[in-house]
Motif scaffolding. Sequence first.
Motif: not given
Length: 230
Positions: A157-178
């Motif tokens: 899992x890339x280190x920057x993925x955590x930042x992407x999750x933190x920046x995402x608004x509610x509903x922008x990413x599907x459940x369990x996205x990685x």
Amino acid sequence: MKTPEKPRARRRIITLIAAGTTVLVLVAFGVYGLATGPATPREGGATPAPATTSPTVPSSPNSSPSSLVPVVPPVRSSRDPQTFAGNVAHTLFTWDTTTGLMPLDYTAALLDVGDPTGAEQAGLAADIATYLPTRQAWTDLRQYATTQSLTIDSIHVPASWGEALAQAHPGQLPEGATAYTIHGTRHRQGVWNGQPTTAERDVSFTVFIACPTGKPCSLLRLSQLDNPMD
């Protein structure tokens, strides 16, 4: 002085097997394409083919061996994100130009495990096209019985993925996205003038997937080849 035809032909097959053309960037990292919607499909780059024989299925219960129809092996389903990402990677890079199959057959196998809502299917199809040969390139490669396979050297899992999750608004990413970034070695093989020709190349890319609780994972998008999320 006119250049002999055989050396020209030899240079051509070596170039076709060894070359890996990277096309346009179709995925922006961070929340990639999910926040902005699917990308417009583009024509894929001329990236050659695999080293695994595709299974065949009879056209009818009483079909003879000569009437068997080749099919692309399906992406193996899994509820484990890392396992599924690896399965996607192998399907993406494993081709055989000698079976009668075409690039769109390999695309279809990957789309079969795509986003079940359909929201990312157009963007995913465009992403896949950048990894596969064009139809004309495929026809050229078939003359040399070109095949391709992948050895995965690392997956994480890339280190920057955590930042992407933190920046995402509610509903922008599907459940369990990685996301999983994969580094590996692409192997290509072909035949020129009756002699085997091989080439290897380091590759890296990121697979974006979703693994909802209790359900099989699905493929959302792919990064540009050799421009992975870190």
